[in-house]
Design a protein around this motif. Structure first.
Motif, PDB file in Angstrom:
ATOM      1  N   THR A  29       0.980  -1.208   0.034  1.00 46.25           N
ATOM      2  CA  THR A  29      -0.062   0.254   0.034  1.00 46.25           C
ATOM      3  C   THR A  29       0.689   1.153  -0.091  1.00 46.25           C
ATOM      4  O   THR A  29       0.520   2.295  -0.817  1.00 46.25           O
ATOM      5  CB  THR A  29      -0.755  -0.080   1.282  1.00 46.25           C
ATOM      6  N   ALA A  71      -6.728  -0.389  -5.763  1.00 44.97           N
ATOM      7  CA  ALA A  71      -8.159  -0.872  -5.132  1.00 44.97           C
ATOM      8  C   ALA A  71      -8.503  -2.192  -5.211  1.00 44.97           C
ATOM      9  O   ALA A  71      -9.164  -2.564  -4.367  1.00 44.97           O
ATOM     10  CB  ALA A  71      -9.110  -0.032  -6.300  1.00 44.97           C
ATOM     11  N   THR A  72      -7.823  -2.914  -6.362  1.00 41.99           N
ATOM     12  CA  THR A  72      -7.999  -4.222  -6.385  1.00 41.99           C
ATOM     13  C   THR A  72      -7.368  -5.057  -5.300  1.00 41.99           C
ATOM     14  O   THR A  72      -7.729  -6.099  -4.519  1.00 41.99           O
ATOM     15  CB  THR A  72      -7.663  -4.821  -7.629  1.00 41.99           C
ATOM     16  N   LEU A  74      -6.514  -3.733  -2.188  1.00 37.95           N
ATOM     17  CA  LEU A  74      -7.351  -3.384  -0.936  1.00 37.95           C
ATOM     18  C   LEU A  74      -8.604  -4.241  -0.823  1.00 37.95           C
ATOM     19  O   LEU A  74      -9.090  -4.561   0.202  1.00 37.95           O
ATOM     20  CB  LEU A  74      -7.641  -2.055  -0.732  1.00 37.95           C
ATOM     21  N   ASP A  75      -9.320  -4.367  -1.994  1.00 44.43           N
ATOM     22  CA  ASP A  75     -10.609  -5.195  -2.004  1.00 44.43           C
ATOM     23  C   ASP A  75     -10.285  -6.489  -1.773  1.00 44.43           C
ATOM     24  O   ASP A  75     -11.181  -7.209  -1.051  1.00 44.43           O
ATOM     25  CB  ASP A  75     -11.362  -4.796  -3.578  1.00 44.43           C
ATOM     26  N   ASP A  76      -9.346  -7.111  -2.279  1.00 46.55           N
ATOM     27  CA  ASP A  76      -8.842  -8.617  -1.994  1.00 46.55           C
ATOM     28  C   ASP A  76      -8.784  -8.708  -0.374  1.00 46.55           C
ATOM     29  O   ASP A  76      -9.196  -9.673   0.077  1.00 46.55           O
ATOM     30  CB  ASP A  76      -7.724  -8.902  -2.874  1.00 46.55           C
ATOM     31  N   TYR A  77      -7.895  -7.683   0.124  1.00 49.16           N
ATOM     32  CA  TYR A  77      -7.730  -7.699   1.337  1.00 49.16           C
ATOM     33  C   TYR A  77      -9.064  -7.638   2.252  1.00 49.16           C
ATOM     34  O   TYR A  77      -9.073  -8.322   3.289  1.00 49.16           O
ATOM     35  CB  TYR A  77      -6.772  -6.634   1.804  1.00 49.16           C
ATOM     36  N   SER A  78     -10.008  -7.004   1.924  1.00 51.26           N
ATOM     37  CA  SER A  78     -11.107  -6.685   2.732  1.00 51.26           C
ATOM     38  C   SER A  78     -12.082  -7.884   2.563  1.00 51.26           C
ATOM     39  O   SER A  78     -12.632  -8.287   3.512  1.00 51.26           O
ATOM     40  CB  SER A  78     -11.828  -5.577   2.451  1.00 51.26           C
ATOM     41  N   THR A  79     -12.131  -8.651   1.383  1.00 50.15           N
ATOM     42  CA  THR A  79     -12.928  -9.615   1.369  1.00 50.15           C
ATOM     43  C   THR A  79     -12.439 -10.993   1.912  1.00 50.15           C
ATOM     44  O   THR A  79     -12.975 -11.901   2.115  1.00 50.15           O
ATOM     45  CB  THR A  79     -13.253  -9.910  -0.137  1.00 50.15           C
TER      46      THR A  79
END
Length: 85
Positions: A29, A71-72, A74-79
Motif C-alpha cells: 500500500t 483498489a483491487t 485493498l478489495d482482495d484484502y477486505s474480502t
C-alpha cells in the motif's frame, strides 16, 4: 528431509503467517501510494510540450494503473476477512 522435519519446503518456500500478510499489505500500500504521489509530482513539475511521452506514462500510471491496482489489492484484502453466512 520433509516439511515436518525441516519446518519449510526444501525450495525455501515458507507459508505466510497472518502477521506476514498484514506486513506485506502495508508495504504494498505504501509503495503504490508513493508511485501515485511521484506521478502527480512529475505531472505538476514538467511541461507537457517538452515531455509528452513521459507525461502520458505518468498520467496513465498515476491516474489509472496504480489506483486500479491499489483498489483491487485493498478489495482482495477486505474480502478475505469477511465470512459468508
Amino acid at each position: 528431509m520433509n516439511v515436518h522435519q525441516y519446518g519449510r519446503h526444501y525450495s525455501g518456500y515458507i507459508h505466510p503467517q497472518p502477521d506476514d500478510w498484514e506486513h506485506r499489505m502495508t508495504r504494498k500500500t505504501i509503495f503504490w501510494l508513493t508511485i501515485i504521489i511521484l506521478c502527480i509530482i512529475w505531472l505538476l513539475t514538467h511541461e507537457a510540450c517538452r515531455h509528452p511521452v513521459e507525461n502520458g506514462v505518468a498520467a496513465l500510471t498515476g491516474f489509472i494503473l496504480a489506483p486500479l491496482r491499489l483498489a483491487t489489492m485493498l478489495d482482495d484484502y477486505s474480502t478475505d476477512d469477511e465470512t459468508d453466512i
